[in-house]
Design an enzyme around this catalytic site. Sequence first.
Site, mmCIF file in Angstrom:
data_model
loop_
_atom_site.group_PDB
_atom_site.id
_atom_site.type_symbol
_atom_site.label_atom_id
_atom_site.label_comp_id
_atom_site.label_asym_id
_atom_site.label_seq_id
_atom_site.Cartn_x
_atom_site.Cartn_y
_atom_site.Cartn_z
ATOM 1 N N GLU A 1 -35.477 -26.549 -44.366
ATOM 2 C CA GLU A 1 -35.212 -25.612 -43.267
ATOM 3 C C GLU A 1 -33.961 -24.755 -43.481
ATOM 4 O O GLU A 1 -33.138 -24.604 -42.574
ATOM 5 C CB GLU A 1 -35.136 -26.393 -41.940
ATOM 6 N N GLU B 1 -45.942 -32.000 -42.826
ATOM 7 C CA GLU B 1 -45.584 -32.711 -41.583
ATOM 8 C C GLU B 1 -46.605 -32.363 -40.496
ATOM 9 O O GLU B 1 -46.252 -31.902 -39.411
ATOM 10 C CB GLU B 1 -44.168 -32.318 -41.131
HETATM 11 O O1 G3I Z 1 -32.303 -45.101 -35.404
HETATM 12 C C1 G3I Z 1 -31.957 -44.884 -34.035
HETATM 13 C C2 G3I Z 1 -32.212 -46.133 -33.258
HETATM 14 O O2 G3I Z 1 -31.370 -47.133 -33.714
HETATM 15 C C3 G3I Z 1 -32.003 -45.822 -31.766
HETATM 16 O O3 G3I Z 1 -32.384 -46.949 -31.029
HETATM 17 C C4 G3I Z 1 -32.843 -44.634 -31.324
HETATM 18 C C5 G3I Z 1 -32.598 -44.245 -29.875
HETATM 19 O O4 G3I Z 1 -32.936 -42.905 -29.650
HETATM 20 O O5 G3I Z 1 -32.518 -43.540 -32.126
HETATM 21 C C6 G3I Z 1 -32.829 -43.782 -33.488
HETATM 22 O O6 G3I Z 1 -32.624 -42.655 -34.277
HETATM 23 C C7 G3I Z 1 -33.546 -41.588 -34.068
HETATM 24 C C8 G3I Z 1 -34.413 -41.444 -35.317
HETATM 25 O O7 G3I Z 1 -35.234 -40.305 -35.181
HETATM 26 C C9 G3I Z 1 -35.299 -42.658 -35.566
HETATM 27 O O8 G3I Z 1 -36.203 -42.820 -34.512
HETATM 28 C C10 G3I Z 1 -32.742 -40.334 -33.821
HETATM 29 O O9 G3I Z 1 -32.072 -40.452 -32.588
HETATM 30 C C11 G3I Z 1 -33.674 -39.141 -33.792
HETATM 31 O O10 G3I Z 1 -32.899 -37.949 -33.715
HETATM 32 C C12 G3I Z 1 -34.502 -39.097 -35.071
HETATM 33 O O11 G3I Z 1 -35.368 -38.008 -34.954
HETATM 34 C C13 G3I Z 1 -36.022 -37.610 -36.155
HETATM 35 C C14 G3I Z 1 -35.657 -36.157 -36.463
HETATM 36 O O12 G3I Z 1 -36.422 -35.692 -37.572
HETATM 37 C C15 G3I Z 1 -34.206 -36.020 -36.832
HETATM 38 O O13 G3I Z 1 -33.896 -36.684 -38.026
HETATM 39 C C16 G3I Z 1 -37.517 -37.764 -35.947
HETATM 40 O O14 G3I Z 1 -37.835 -39.150 -35.869
HETATM 41 C C17 G3I Z 1 -38.269 -37.125 -37.105
HETATM 42 O O15 G3I Z 1 -39.641 -37.094 -36.793
HETATM 43 C C18 G3I Z 1 -37.799 -35.695 -37.320
HETATM 44 O O16 G3I Z 1 -38.464 -35.171 -38.428
HETATM 45 C C19 G3I Z 1 -38.216 -33.794 -38.720
HETATM 46 C C20 G3I Z 1 -38.283 -33.631 -40.219
HETATM 47 O O17 G3I Z 1 -37.360 -34.485 -40.835
HETATM 48 C C21 G3I Z 1 -38.024 -32.177 -40.629
HETATM 49 N N1 G3I Z 1 -38.931 -31.288 -39.946
HETATM 50 C C22 G3I Z 1 -38.966 -31.406 -38.496
HETATM 51 C C23 G3I Z 1 -39.267 -32.855 -38.089
HETATM 52 C C24 G3I Z 1 -39.311 -32.970 -36.585
HETATM 53 O O18 G3I Z 1 -38.066 -32.706 -36.029
#
Ligand code: G3I
Length: 342
Positions: A141, A247
Amino acid sequence: MAVVVIGNQLHTEKITLREQASFPVGVAVSPKRIAQSEYAKVVGQEFSSLTAENVMKPQYIWTSERNYDFSKGDSLVAFAQARQQQVHGHTLVWHLMQPDWLKNTIESYDSATLENLLRDYIQTVVKHYRGKVVSWDVVNEAVASNGDGMRESVYLQKLGDDYVARCHQYARQSDPDVLLFYNDYSIASNPKKLNTILEMVDDFQARGIPLDGIGMQMHVGLDLSLDDYQKALDEISQRGLKIHLSEVDIKVNSNGKQTTLTPELAESQRELMSEIVRRYNQLPEENKFAITFWGLRDNESWLTNHTGFPQWPLLYDHDFQRKSMYQGFLDGLETAQTTVDK
Ligand code: G3I
């Protein structure tokens, strides 16, 4: 028509995506989910490729300036190897979701310090996973959200316009064989963004910057323009690059008014899935890298939090039942064999 069997019948017939498709079919997973036995069973049966939804991002691996934690990514690689699945690495560089220590220090680094740190990170991670992952999203991105030039990220500000190219060179220096992708969203729906990315591709190809493919994320809705999607497939494949639908999820509740997945919405979703796969499958073999879904079951999709509503965007429901969208995928494979109307 494709194999017309839905729901439980598909289980009895032992049809699986990985057996039906001539290209790898992937899913984004987490170590926690694949530790559950039913989850592991379905993922192992259906998919021939895995992406870590999160744990191979810098936020998880890069614990301090020159310390790295590969344990979660390694567990995912071991799971995949045991099931003859390939692993796609996601992602080496992303302006979002950096580790806290980096968020706190990045503004204080001068350009040379940040460049050295990022180079060491890329090279260490690529070397660690050499021979274990087939491919990497090198930079995720990096183009502006609306497609108008490069994103004004801290990396662009500190490292300059050409940082994406240098990241690709660093990755290639550490693994001559791994496939290097540039990954972004809205490539199939925003022609301006497609153009900006194509300009970058043309520039890389003119200068011999290593680039093997483009990851089109495909977080799409029912309003996806198939013409725009087709144009993206054509433009990228004509440049000799591999295409990863990296994705995939299909939202069906953009305005949040739906409380259930109605039969009508499920049907529209099935049709769109079928068309996405049909057009992808018509690409020359060398341009097809994989289609990867961004999660297995509707209830685990990032879109629920992101949009604030359930979107039912994936192939499986909460109870591990295949949805009509799954049938759409199979239909897309089938029609591609008999249709030549490109
Ligand atoms: O690991 C913690 C956990 O310990 C806690 O209990 C929980 C509470 O909210 O949060 C957890 O972390 C989260 C993580 O996902 C795992 O579930 C983060 O807050 C959350 O921000 C994170 O979101 C991910 C996001 O990328 C940011 O990294 C999404 O799962 C993931 O689907 C998303 O994927 C992205 C791709 O990498 C790039 N393209 C867009 C796509 C969607 O945003």
